[in-house]
Design a protein around this motif. Structure first.
Motif, mmCIF file in Angstrom:
data_model
loop_
_atom_site.group_PDB
_atom_site.id
_atom_site.type_symbol
_atom_site.label_atom_id
_atom_site.label_comp_id
_atom_site.label_asym_id
_atom_site.label_seq_id
_atom_site.Cartn_x
_atom_site.Cartn_y
_atom_site.Cartn_z
ATOM 1 N N GLN A 104 -14.794 2.966 -2.466
ATOM 2 C CA GLN A 104 -14.181 1.777 -1.873
ATOM 3 C C GLN A 104 -13.436 2.145 -0.595
ATOM 4 O O GLN A 104 -13.526 1.451 0.420
ATOM 5 N N LEU A 105 -12.721 3.255 -0.625
ATOM 6 C CA LEU A 105 -11.918 3.646 0.527
ATOM 7 C C LEU A 105 -12.779 3.945 1.746
ATOM 8 O O LEU A 105 -12.417 3.610 2.866
ATOM 9 N N VAL A 106 -13.943 4.573 1.538
ATOM 10 C CA VAL A 106 -14.789 4.940 2.675
ATOM 11 C C VAL A 106 -15.741 3.817 3.059
ATOM 12 O O VAL A 106 -16.575 3.989 3.956
ATOM 13 N N GLY A 107 -15.644 2.671 2.404
ATOM 14 C CA GLY A 107 -16.412 1.509 2.838
ATOM 15 C C GLY A 107 -17.704 1.276 2.109
ATOM 16 O O GLY A 107 -18.650 0.736 2.682
ATOM 17 N N ASN A 169 -10.060 -0.985 4.247
ATOM 18 C CA ASN A 169 -10.900 -1.191 3.065
ATOM 19 C C ASN A 169 -10.073 -1.404 1.803
ATOM 20 O O ASN A 169 -10.559 -2.003 0.837
ATOM 21 N N MET A 170 -8.844 -0.899 1.813
ATOM 22 C CA MET A 170 -7.973 -1.040 0.646
ATOM 23 C C MET A 170 -7.048 -2.256 0.745
ATOM 24 O O MET A 170 -6.150 -2.421 -0.077
ATOM 25 N N GLY A 171 -7.220 -3.078 1.763
ATOM 26 C CA GLY A 171 -6.489 -4.340 1.806
ATOM 27 C C GLY A 171 -5.336 -4.424 2.774
ATOM 28 O O GLY A 171 -4.617 -5.427 2.796
ATOM 29 N N VAL A 172 -5.126 -3.397 3.596
ATOM 30 C CA VAL A 172 -4.078 -3.478 4.614
ATOM 31 C C VAL A 172 -4.636 -4.294 5.785
ATOM 32 O O VAL A 172 -5.717 -3.994 6.301
ATOM 33 N N SER A 173 -3.917 -5.314 6.208
ATOM 34 C CA SER A 173 -4.416 -6.183 7.272
ATOM 35 C C SER A 173 -4.388 -5.469 8.613
ATOM 36 O O SER A 173 -3.588 -4.559 8.849
ATOM 37 N N ASP A 174 -5.279 -5.903 9.509
ATOM 38 C CA ASP A 174 -5.284 -5.349 10.858
ATOM 39 C C ASP A 174 -3.953 -5.608 11.553
ATOM 40 O O ASP A 174 -3.468 -4.762 12.329
ATOM 41 N N GLU A 175 -3.363 -6.759 11.297
ATOM 42 C CA GLU A 175 -2.067 -7.091 11.910
ATOM 43 C C GLU A 175 -0.998 -6.095 11.468
ATOM 44 O O GLU A 175 -0.181 -5.632 12.282
ATOM 45 N N ALA A 176 -0.990 -5.758 10.180
ATOM 46 C CA ALA A 176 -0.006 -4.791 9.682
ATOM 47 C C ALA A 176 -0.230 -3.421 10.301
ATOM 48 O O ALA A 176 0.725 -2.735 10.699
#
Length: 341
Positions: A104-107, A169-176
């Motif tokens: 999941q982490l590597v896409g 990929n783990m749910g951190v937003s681009d904005e964050a």
């Protein structure tokens, strides 16, 4: 902000742990605990980081956390224990679960480090299996911690880029993620922020021109040079030193106006970054740490930072005669500045 209060605390805690700055780490832990971070979350973040920064940094940081907890309890300050991670089921398969988490982490692409099978097993079974299975931090929070820590580690840019992608990929937003460099610059340092800006640009596919930073713990940045701001293009900072010497800091592209020192010689000593010195009618001279320039009296000149670097120089005057003065002249235009190379 897109970064939550907890994520902001985790960023500063993780970066200070990676740098081994215990005093700053304790301050970050105090701020985090005061703003609702729990002991369990702080402890988990510092334990998680041993996989990225090593046991020595992690254990030192956990010791600092213990000190902070004891000091806060003695002072009657807020200390919230928080929820510990749930126990794992008896039939838990760390390798199987870790393989799923790493994928999941590597896409979504299976990852196997066949060059070192033992390391591949440690990554899957222990890091992404045992550690990531502890649910008192989310996957997204763990990646915020990891990105912040690797930003503070020089020479780890490939891993930083990989974990920026992993964080998404783990749910951190681009904005964050885009907010993290400014937080790092404010709380940790410019070099750490620039490292992350470069990684973000690479992952997001944006143009990026790296900026050379300087370490203000060696030569102080000082205060905004407001008294002379009208004679500068861009922002400069001034720190008075002993013996009549001053340290002047220039942001990238900052330079002073053409000027003349009457009846005195000005000496410049570059101590950090890269910059330029130019006398009227002569080619510009590059300045790097150790460059010393004695500017003759009555010579029209300017000095300032390179386009892509912060710049610091010490300055003082010698051979000062009666009636010595500075004459400030016209700004150094972009046309003149951009020709310097």
């Amino acid at each position: 902000m897109a970064l939550t209060t907890k994520q902001q605390a985790l960023v500063t805690i993780a970066a200070n742990e990676a740098k081994g700055n215990i005093a700053a780490l304790k301050a970050a832990l105090n701020e985090g605990l005061e703003n609702g971070l729990t002991v369990s979350e702080a402890k988990e973040a510092l334990s998680h980081l041993y996989a990225y920064t090593g046991f020595p940094r992690s254990l030192n940081a956990l010791g600092a956390l213990q000190q902070v907890i004891n000091e806060r309890k003695e002072a009657g300050l807020r200390v919230e224990a928080g929820r510990e991670a749930d126990p794992l089921p008896k039939d838990y398969d760390a390798l199987e679960q870790g393989t799923r988490v790493q994928t999941q982490l590597v896409g979504g692409q299976p990852f196997t480090y066949s060059f070192a099978p033992q390391t591949d097993y440690y990554l899957k079974a222990h890091l992404f299996g045992d550690i990531f299975a502890r649910n008192n931090l989310t996957f997204a929070e763990r990646e915020v911690v990891t990105v912040a820590a690797i930003s503070a580690l020089p020479g780890c840019e490939p891993q930083l880029r990989a974990h920026v992608s992993g964080a998404r990929n783990m749910g951190v937003s681009d904005e964050a993620l885009r907010e993290m460099p400014a937080l790092l610059e404010e709380k940790i340092g410019m070099a750490e922020a620039e490292r992350l800006r470069g990684a973000l640009a690479a992952v997001f596919g944006n143009d990026y021109s790296p900026v050379q930073t300087v370490d203000f713990s060696i030569w102080p940045k000082g205060e905004p040079n407001t008294a002379y701001a009208k004679y500068f293009t861009g922002n400069s900072y001034l720190a008075q030193m002993d013996g009549g010497m001053a340290n002047v800091t220039f942001e990238p592209r900052c330079r002073n106006n053409w000027h003349i020192h009457h009846k005195q010689v000005q000496v410049l000593i570059c101590v950090a970054g890269r910059g330029w010195y130019q006398e009227w009618g002569k080619p510009a001279v590059a300045m790097t740490p150790g460059t010393i320039i004695a500017i003759p009296a009555e010579a029209k000149h300017w000095h300032g930072a390179a386009k892509d670097s912060w710049f610091q120089h010490l300055t003082f005057h010698k051979d000062v005669q009666e009636g010595a003065s500075n004459e400030w002249l016209e700004p150094v235009t972009d046309e003149v500045y951009d020709k310097v190379e």
